[in-house]
Design an enzyme around this catalytic site. Structure first.
Site, PDB file in Angstrom:
ATOM      1  CE  LYS A  53     -10.770  13.114 -23.452  1.00  0.00           C
ATOM      2  NZ  LYS A  53     -10.437  14.531 -23.660  1.00  0.00           N
ATOM      3  CG  ASP A  73     -11.246  15.629 -28.263  1.00  0.00           C
ATOM      4  OD1 ASP A  73     -11.606  16.107 -27.171  1.00  0.00           O
ATOM      5  OD2 ASP A  73     -10.369  14.747 -28.350  1.00  0.00           O
ATOM      6  N   GLY A  87     -10.325   8.841 -28.925  1.00  0.00           N
ATOM      7  CA  GLY A  87     -10.882   9.926 -29.712  1.00  0.00           C
ATOM      8  C   GLY A  87     -10.944   9.573 -31.180  1.00  0.00           C
ATOM      9  NE  ARG A  88      -6.727  12.605 -32.807  1.00  0.00           N
ATOM     10  CZ  ARG A  88      -5.504  13.104 -32.653  1.00  0.00           C
ATOM     11  NH1 ARG A  88      -4.978  13.860 -33.585  1.00  0.00           N
ATOM     12  NH2 ARG A  88      -4.822  12.833 -31.550  1.00  0.00           N
ATOM     13  CG  ASP A 103      -9.573  15.782 -20.498  1.00  0.00           C
ATOM     14  OD1 ASP A 103      -8.780  16.059 -19.596  1.00  0.00           O
ATOM     15  OD2 ASP A 103      -9.218  15.479 -21.654  1.00  0.00           O
ATOM     16  CG  LEU A 104     -12.954  21.146 -18.047  1.00  0.00           C
ATOM     17  CD1 LEU A 104     -13.860  22.114 -17.305  1.00  0.00           C
ATOM     18  CD2 LEU A 104     -12.970  21.458 -19.542  1.00  0.00           C
ATOM     19  CE  LYS A 105      -5.427  16.759 -20.662  1.00  0.00           C
ATOM     20  NZ  LYS A 105      -6.545  16.781 -21.604  1.00  0.00           N
ATOM     21  CG  LEU A 106      -9.423  22.983 -13.237  1.00  0.00           C
ATOM     22  CD1 LEU A 106     -10.220  22.129 -14.180  1.00  0.00           C
ATOM     23  CD2 LEU A 106     -10.218  23.266 -11.970  1.00  0.00           C
ATOM     24  CB  THR A 122      -0.497  10.216 -24.261  1.00  0.00           C
ATOM     25  OG1 THR A 122      -1.664  10.998 -24.487  1.00  0.00           O
ATOM     26  CG2 THR A 122      -0.757   9.249 -23.141  1.00  0.00           C
ATOM     27  CG  ASP A 181      -4.871  29.053 -11.572  1.00  0.00           C
ATOM     28  OD1 ASP A 181      -4.090  29.709 -10.852  1.00  0.00           O
ATOM     29  OD2 ASP A 181      -5.547  29.558 -12.473  1.00  0.00           O
ATOM     30  N   PRO A 213      -3.845  26.720  -5.573  1.00  0.00           N
ATOM     31  CG  PRO A 213      -2.645  25.615  -3.883  1.00  0.00           C
ATOM     32  CD  PRO A 213      -2.526  26.717  -4.897  1.00  0.00           C
ATOM     33  CG  ASN A 214      -8.565  30.368  -2.889  1.00  0.00           C
ATOM     34  OD1 ASN A 214      -9.334  29.773  -2.142  1.00  0.00           O
ATOM     35  ND2 ASN A 214      -8.823  31.570  -3.364  1.00  0.00           N
ATOM     36  CB  THR A 215      -7.689  29.537  -8.675  1.00  0.00           C
ATOM     37  OG1 THR A 215      -7.266  30.805  -8.210  1.00  0.00           O
ATOM     38  CG2 THR A 215      -8.421  29.687  -9.979  1.00  0.00           C
TER      39      THR A 215
HETATM   40  O1  C5P Z   1      -7.937  11.439 -30.703  1.00  0.00           O
HETATM   41  P1  C5P Z   1      -7.194  10.824 -29.554  1.00  0.00           P
HETATM   42  O2  C5P Z   1      -7.549   9.357 -29.325  1.00  0.00           O
HETATM   43  O3  C5P Z   1      -5.700  11.051 -29.625  1.00  0.00           O
HETATM   44  O4  C5P Z   1      -7.729  11.620 -28.268  1.00  0.00           O
HETATM   45  C1  C5P Z   1      -7.175  11.480 -26.976  1.00  0.00           C
HETATM   46  C2  C5P Z   1      -7.906  12.367 -26.031  1.00  0.00           C
HETATM   47  O5  C5P Z   1      -7.337  12.204 -24.734  1.00  0.00           O
HETATM   48  C3  C5P Z   1      -7.816  13.861 -26.353  1.00  0.00           C
HETATM   49  O6  C5P Z   1      -9.074  14.420 -25.991  1.00  0.00           O
HETATM   50  C4  C5P Z   1      -6.732  14.384 -25.429  1.00  0.00           C
HETATM   51  O7  C5P Z   1      -6.964  15.719 -25.037  1.00  0.00           O
HETATM   52  C5  C5P Z   1      -6.868  13.453 -24.223  1.00  0.00           C
HETATM   53  N1  C5P Z   1      -5.657  13.267 -23.414  1.00  0.00           N
HETATM   54  C6  C5P Z   1      -4.464  12.792 -23.949  1.00  0.00           C
HETATM   55  N2  C5P Z   1      -3.374  12.614 -23.130  1.00  0.00           N
HETATM   56  C7  C5P Z   1      -3.442  12.895 -21.823  1.00  0.00           C
HETATM   57  C8  C5P Z   1      -4.649  13.368 -21.276  1.00  0.00           C
HETATM   58  C9  C5P Z   1      -5.744  13.543 -22.116  1.00  0.00           C
HETATM   59  O8  C5P Z   1      -4.396  12.498 -25.136  1.00  0.00           O
HETATM   60  N3  C5P Z   1      -2.401  12.653 -21.051  1.00  0.00           N
END
Ligand code: C5P
Length: 236
Positions: free
Chosen positions: A35, A11, A213-214, A62-65, A122, A67, A69-71
Site C-alpha cells: 500500500k 508508510d 503497517g507498523r 491509498d490516497l483517500k480522495l 480506524t 472532494d 464529484p468533478n474533481t
Molecule cells: O501502522 P498501521 O498498521 O497502523 O497502518 C495502518 C495503515 O492503514 C496506515 O497506512 C493508515 O493510513 C491506513 N488506514 C487506517 N485506517 C483506515 C484507512 C487506512 O489505518 N480506515
C-alpha cells in the site's frame, strides 16, 4: 489477484526508504502486495508507483480522495493510468462523488482498478465521531450505512475496522470486499489505532484483505512479521 491477502502499508518518507525496506523481501517467493499512502506518494510522486509495479508488486494506492464529484472524477482518471490494482476515496463524499469516481477510473476498454471506500477511519472512536463529527449513534451503524452507499454507487467494497467486517458482509453480501487496517499482533503495541484486532480474528470475522503497517515495518525482522501475518490470516 488473490481473493485474500496481506497488504503491507509502506508508510515511509521517501522512495529510498521504501526500496531499502522492500529489498529485505527480495529472496521471498511471494512479492508482497503493498500500500502506498499519502506520505510516500506526496514525497516520491507517481514514479514510486511505476517502479514498484515494475518490480512486480501489486499496489493499493491509498490516497483517500474526498472532494467535489468533478474533481474526484478527473483525479481518478489520472490514477487509473498509473495501473494500480486498488484505490480509494472517502464514502463521506456522498454517493454522487463515488459514482463520479468510478466513471473517472474506468478506462476506455472498460477495465479499472478496484475501488473501495473508507467508512470511518480506524483511529476514530465512537466518542470522537459523536463530538467532533457530530454523527450520532453507533459507529457500526455509520460504517454499515456508508458501506451500503458505496455499494449503491457501484464500488467493490470498503475500508473498515476488522471488527466491522462481519456487519458489512451481512449488510452488503459476501462478495462486497472488506479491506481492514487496524491489525495488531496479540502481543504488539496498538499505537494511535483504536478499533484493532489480530490477523487471525480478522480472518474469522471476514476480512478479505488486511492492511498491516507498523507491526511489519517497525518489526525487528519484517520478513518474519510478514510471514506471521500470512500464517495467522491465511492459515498458511
Ligand atoms: O501502522 P498501521 O498498521 O497502523 O497502518 C495502518 C495503515 O492503514 C496506515 O497506512 C493508515 O493510513 C491506513 N488506514 C487506517 N485506517 C483506515 C484507512 C487506512 O489505518 N480506515
Amino acid at each position: 489477484m488473490n481473493k485474500k491477502d496481506v497488504i503491507i502499508a509502506c508508510d515511509f518518507a521517501s522512495a529510498e526508504d521504501t526500496y531499502r525496506f522492500l529489498d529485505k523481501f527480495k529472496d521471498e517467493p511471494r512479492k508482497p502486495f503493498v500500500k502506498i499512502g499519502m506520505e510516500l506518494f506526496y514525497a516520491a510522486g507517481p514514479d514510486i508507483v511505476r517502479e514498484l509495479k515494475r518490480r512486480g508488486h501489486q499496489i493499493f494506492l491509498d490516497l483517500k480522495l474526498h472532494d467535489i464529484p468533478n474533481t474526484v472524477k478527473k483525479s481518478m482518471a489520472v490514477l487509473s493510468r498509473l495501473d494500480v490494482d486498488m484505490c480509494n476515496l472517502h464514502a463521506a463524499g456522498t454517493i454522487e462523488m463515488m459514482k463520479a469516481a468510478l466513471e473517472g477510473l474506468t478506462r476506455e476498454d472498460g477495465t479499472r482498478p478496484l475501488l473501495i471506500a473508507v467508512t470511518q477511519l480506524t483511529s476514530t472512536s465512537e466518542e470522537r465521531m459523536h463530538d467532533d463529527l457530530l454523527i450520532p449513534g453507533k459507529i457500526g451503524d455509520c460504517v454499515v450505512h456508508y458501506a451500503k452507499n458505496a455499494q449503491k454507487a457501484g464500488l467493490d467494497g470498503v475500508v473498515c475496522s476488522p471488527l466491522e467486517a462481519g456487519m458489512v458482509k451481512e449488510a452488503c453480501g459476501r462478495e462486497f470486499m472488506a479491506v481492514t487496517p487496524g491489525i495488531r499482533f496479540a502481543d504488539g503495541a496498538v499505537g494511535d489505532q483504536v478499533r484493532v484486532t489480530t490477523p487471525e480474528k480478522a480472518r474469522e470475522i471476514g476480512s478479505d484483505f488486511i492492511v498491516v503497517g507498523r507491526p511489519i515495518t517497525a518489526a525487528e525482522d519484517p520478513v518474519a512479521a510478514y510471514k506471521r501475518c500470512l500464517k495467522e490470516f491465511l492459515e498458511e
